[in-house]
Design a protein around this motif. Sequence first.
Motif, short mmCIF file in Angstrom:
data_model
loop_
_atom_site.label_atom_id
_atom_site.label_comp_id
_atom_site.label_asym_id
_atom_site.label_seq_id
_atom_site.Cartn_x
_atom_site.Cartn_y
_atom_site.Cartn_z
N CYS A 55 0.83 -1.20 0.00
CA CYS A 55 0.00 0.00 0.00
C CYS A 55 0.87 1.26 0.00
O CYS A 55 1.95 1.28 0.58
CB CYS A 55 -0.92 0.00 1.22
SG CYS A 55 -2.26 -1.21 1.15
N ARG A 56 0.35 2.29 -0.63
CA ARG A 56 1.13 3.53 -0.75
C ARG A 56 1.28 4.26 0.58
O ARG A 56 2.32 4.84 0.87
CB ARG A 56 0.44 4.46 -1.76
CG ARG A 56 1.15 5.80 -1.96
CD ARG A 56 0.38 6.67 -2.95
NE ARG A 56 -0.91 7.05 -2.42
CZ ARG A 56 -1.10 8.11 -1.61
NH1 ARG A 56 -0.07 8.84 -1.20
NH2 ARG A 56 -2.31 8.43 -1.19
N GLY A 57 0.23 4.27 1.39
CA GLY A 57 0.23 5.07 2.61
C GLY A 57 0.69 4.32 3.84
O GLY A 57 1.26 3.22 3.77
N ALA A 58 0.47 4.94 5.00
CA ALA A 58 0.77 4.33 6.28
C ALA A 58 -0.18 3.16 6.51
O ALA A 58 -1.33 3.17 6.05
CB ALA A 58 0.64 5.35 7.40
N GLY A 62 -0.44 -2.32 16.12
CA GLY A 62 0.68 -1.41 15.90
C GLY A 62 0.79 -1.06 14.43
O GLY A 62 0.03 -1.55 13.58
N LEU A 63 1.74 -0.21 14.11
CA LEU A 63 1.97 0.21 12.73
C LEU A 63 2.87 -0.78 12.01
O LEU A 63 3.94 -1.15 12.51
CB LEU A 63 2.62 1.59 12.69
CG LEU A 63 1.70 2.81 12.86
CD1 LEU A 63 2.54 4.06 13.07
CD2 LEU A 63 0.78 2.97 11.66
N VAL A 64 2.43 -1.20 10.84
CA VAL A 64 3.29 -1.99 9.95
C VAL A 64 4.29 -1.08 9.28
O VAL A 64 5.46 -1.41 9.14
CB VAL A 64 2.43 -2.72 8.89
CG1 VAL A 64 3.31 -3.44 7.87
CG2 VAL A 64 1.47 -3.69 9.56
N LYS A 65 3.82 0.08 8.86
CA LYS A 65 4.70 1.11 8.31
C LYS A 65 4.02 2.46 8.42
O LYS A 65 2.78 2.55 8.43
CB LYS A 65 5.08 0.82 6.86
CG LYS A 65 3.92 0.88 5.87
CD LYS A 65 4.42 0.75 4.44
CE LYS A 65 3.28 0.88 3.46
NZ LYS A 65 3.76 0.90 2.05
N GLY A 66 4.83 3.50 8.55
CA GLY A 66 4.30 4.86 8.61
C GLY A 66 4.59 5.58 7.32
O GLY A 66 5.25 5.07 6.42
#
Length: 279
Positions: free
Chosen positions: A196-199, A262-266
């Motif tokens: 995905c492009r976003g967070a 939690g965040l996978v990526k920001g």
Amino acid sequence: MIVELLRHLLLRCPPHLKRLGVLHDLIALEHRARRQRRAWAPHHQQCQQAITAMLDHCGFGPRNKGGCAVVLGSGLLLDLPLERLRDSFEQVIGVDLYHLPAVRKRAHQHGLTLVSHDITGLLAGLPASLRGALPTPQADLGPATEADFVLSANCLSQLAGVPLAVADAVGGQRPDHLVEWERAILRSHLDALHACRGAVGLISDSRREVWHIRRNEVQDWVDLSHGVAWPALHDERMWWWELAPPPEEGLFLSVRHRVHAGLVKGRAACVKPDAGTLL
């Protein structure tokens, strides 16, 4: 049970979702959520707090409102901080196979857009696609691909449920093939999240325990990730969801799930030097 049956008969729903048991499961979930409102409240609160923390970390908020957020597995909307999402984004999209009338009403009240979509990419061809070799899972996250913020919300461990049930009914597959297929469905979802492009944020249960209260011990447990390696989550939180307190499953039995968030990526603009796995 009679009320649930009548609702199943009367609700307008795509025929293939009724045939696959999707509507039945959603109605049952809604009724259980009402029965267990108090027991599930801490889980819903933990989910909302975790999502709020993700948005704070990535700088999504009322002061710089804009863009689009997509929630995969929007379900009954009970685990989402709806006001915060609405105040942080110009558009908030909830994605699920089907949305019950009460959910559609609540979404409208909070300005959410609901989309009916199969994120596994498998259901449209079932059960015909299972009469030969098992189809290779190719997750299709729909509008999430280009969204500014994507949340996989309490759906990862559930993705393979319907395909596996149909595969088991059709027959002709060895148990080890089905286990590996289930893992492939989960991996496909995780790979699609990374693309995905976003967070991207993730909330999912990883372990199911049946706790015997009188014996004060775990009577049974299941690995809900089925051996799939999950991504490292930034600012990971963990809690127990009391899914079925007694006497739902038994007089002295309590069923609980361990949940991770939690965040996978920001997004690049908000990544700190020590953010570890964030991209």
